[in-house]
Write an enzyme that holds these catalytic residues in place. Structure first.
Site, PDB file in Angstrom:
ATOM      1  N   GLU A 286       9.240  -4.650  10.327  1.00  0.00           N
ATOM      2  CA  GLU A 286       9.694  -3.343   9.811  1.00  0.00           C
ATOM      3  C   GLU A 286      10.121  -2.417  10.943  1.00  0.00           C
ATOM      4  OE1 GLU A 286       7.061  -1.259   7.107  1.00  0.00           O
ATOM      5  OE2 GLU A 286       8.377   0.505   7.089  1.00  0.00           O
TER       6      GLU A 286
ATOM      7  N   GLU B 248      -1.338  -5.628   8.437  1.00  0.00           N
ATOM      8  CA  GLU B 248      -0.545  -5.098   9.545  1.00  0.00           C
ATOM      9  C   GLU B 248      -1.112  -5.709  10.819  1.00  0.00           C
ATOM     10  OE1 GLU B 248       0.133  -0.884   9.385  1.00  0.00           O
ATOM     11  OE2 GLU B 248       0.821  -1.012   7.306  1.00  0.00           O
TER      12      GLU B 248
ATOM     13  N   ASP C  31       0.837  -1.203   0.000  1.00  0.00           N
ATOM     14  CA  ASP C  31       0.000   0.000   0.000  1.00  0.00           C
ATOM     15  C   ASP C  31       0.876   1.259   0.000  1.00  0.00           C
ATOM     16  OD1 ASP C  31       0.874  -0.249   2.602  1.00  0.00           O
ATOM     17  OD2 ASP C  31      -1.092   0.010   3.532  1.00  0.00           O
ATOM     18  N   SER C  32       2.204   1.061   0.067  1.00  0.00           N
ATOM     19  CA  SER C  32       3.127   2.179  -0.164  1.00  0.00           C
ATOM     20  C   SER C  32       2.888   2.785  -1.543  1.00  0.00           C
ATOM     21  CB  SER C  32       4.581   1.706  -0.036  1.00  0.00           C
ATOM     22  OG  SER C  32       4.813   0.566  -0.843  1.00  0.00           O
TER      23      SER C  32
ATOM     24  N   LYS D 162      -1.444  -9.337   2.694  1.00  0.00           N
ATOM     25  CA  LYS D 162      -0.672  -8.954   3.880  1.00  0.00           C
ATOM     26  C   LYS D 162      -1.513  -8.022   4.732  1.00  0.00           C
ATOM     27  CE  LYS D 162       3.146  -6.076   3.678  1.00  0.00           C
ATOM     28  NZ  LYS D 162       2.734  -4.909   4.471  1.00  0.00           N
TER      29      LYS D 162
ATOM     30  N   ASP E  81      -1.130  -6.024  -0.302  1.00  0.00           N
ATOM     31  CA  ASP E  81      -1.442  -5.386   0.982  1.00  0.00           C
ATOM     32  C   ASP E  81      -2.934  -5.122   1.099  1.00  0.00           C
ATOM     33  OD1 ASP E  81       0.390  -4.873   2.992  1.00  0.00           O
ATOM     34  OD2 ASP E  81       1.281  -3.169   1.937  1.00  0.00           O
TER      35      ASP E  81
HETATM   36  O1  KIV Z   1       3.552  -1.129   1.649  1.00  0.00           O
HETATM   37  C1  KIV Z   1       4.698  -1.604   1.569  1.00  0.00           C
HETATM   38  O2  KIV Z   1       5.437  -1.377   0.601  1.00  0.00           O
HETATM   39  C2  KIV Z   1       5.159  -2.441   2.658  1.00  0.00           C
HETATM   40  C3  KIV Z   1       6.624  -2.763   2.709  1.00  0.00           C
HETATM   41  C4  KIV Z   1       7.369  -1.561   3.086  1.00  0.00           C
HETATM   42  C5  KIV Z   1       6.912  -3.909   3.594  1.00  0.00           C
HETATM   43  O3  KIV Z   1       4.399  -2.830   3.486  1.00  0.00           O
END
Ligand code: KIV
Length: 273
Positions: free
Chosen positions: A187, A120, A49-50, A118, A88
């Protein structure tokens, strides 16, 4: 060996089996050409989600939506064949209830063809991880610095540097592990904590700002390629794509202004009849 010849897509058991073995190589990918380039090199492609901050210029990952994640994941799936693709779950798509998490995670897998999601993993998420895994959805956990908690934390802060935080983070990692997460991103934590998590949990850990002793590493591709002037201190820059792009754009602009582009090779001649 930097490129793999195997074409079968890596599976969840393949990644789980890498605990304590060959380190897992993971990078983020949000689009088709990047996924095509990284696929033969990486074991895991993370549609993080970055993407909200890196591609869409958002101030945090909080505004990222499920539709955005699905669109980017579809592009990544179209051009990758070997890497396991993990998507994510964005903020507010899985926290309300286990049922909400299942409906949204199932939609992600159905509409993208990706293998896993994924989340959190705050301690309250452990039950949700178990619920998803029991129902056939592979889940990667994410502990330590949790970007979706940036509003509560007042920014992106390294974790586990005090006794209280240490216990909290290790508790979250153990809970995600016991709930059936097939891998856990660790992280932005004190290195000793990353090592303790790695030696404690059964699932492989994938570090980012964590420790070389994690079972694998992940970085945001644009960070490690040098796309931005500022990156977190845990990023090592392996390239300078910003300069490559700037130089190319400047050369193009100067050619256009000098009427040197397009040249003879870039224009069409009349067809001879
Ligand atoms: O959103 C993302 O790119 C991440 C990584 C930094 C692990 O969760």
């Amino acid at each position: 060996m930097s490129q793999h010849t195997q074409t079968r897509r890596l599976s969840v058991p393949d990644i789980y089996a890498r605990k304590g073995g060959e380190p897992i190589v993971a990078l983020t990918a949000y689009d088709a050409p990047t996924a095509a380039l990284l696929d033969p090199i990486c074991d895991v492609l993370l549609v993080g989600d970055s993407v909200g901050m890196v591609v869409h210029g958002l101030p945090s990952t909080v505004p990222v939506t499920l539709d955005m994640m699905i669109l980017h994941s579809q592009a990544v799936m179209r051009t990758s064949q070997r890497a396991l693709v993990v998507v994510d779950m964005p903020f507010s798509s899985y926290e309300a209830s286990k049922e909400q998490a299942f409906a949204n995670a199932a939609r992600v897998l159905r509409e993208t063809g990706a293998t896993a999601v994924k989340v959190e993993a705050g301690s309250y998420v452990a039950d949700t991880i178990a619920y998803l895994v029991e129902r056939g959805i592979p889940v990667m956990g994410h502990v330590g610095l949790r970007p979706q908690a940036a509003l509560v934390d007042g920014g992106f802060k390294a974790k586990g540097r005090s006794e209280h935080e240490w216990q909290k983070v290790i508790g979250e990692a153990k809970a995600a592990d016991a709930a059936g997460a097939f891998a856990i991103v660790v992280e932005g934590v004190a290195e000793d904590l990353a090592v303790e998590i790695t030696t404690t949990v059964k699932a492989p850990t994938i570090g980012i700002g964590a420790s070389v002793q994690c079972d694998g590493q992940v970085l945001v591709t644009d960070d490690m390629m040098g796309r931005f002037e500022w990156t977190p201190r845990f990023v090592k820059q392996y390239g300078n794509i910003r300069e490559v792009m700037r130089e190319a754009a400047e050369s193009y602009a100067s050619d256009v202004r000098a009427r040197a582009f397009p040249g003879p090779n870039q224009v069409y001649a009349l067809k001879k009849s």
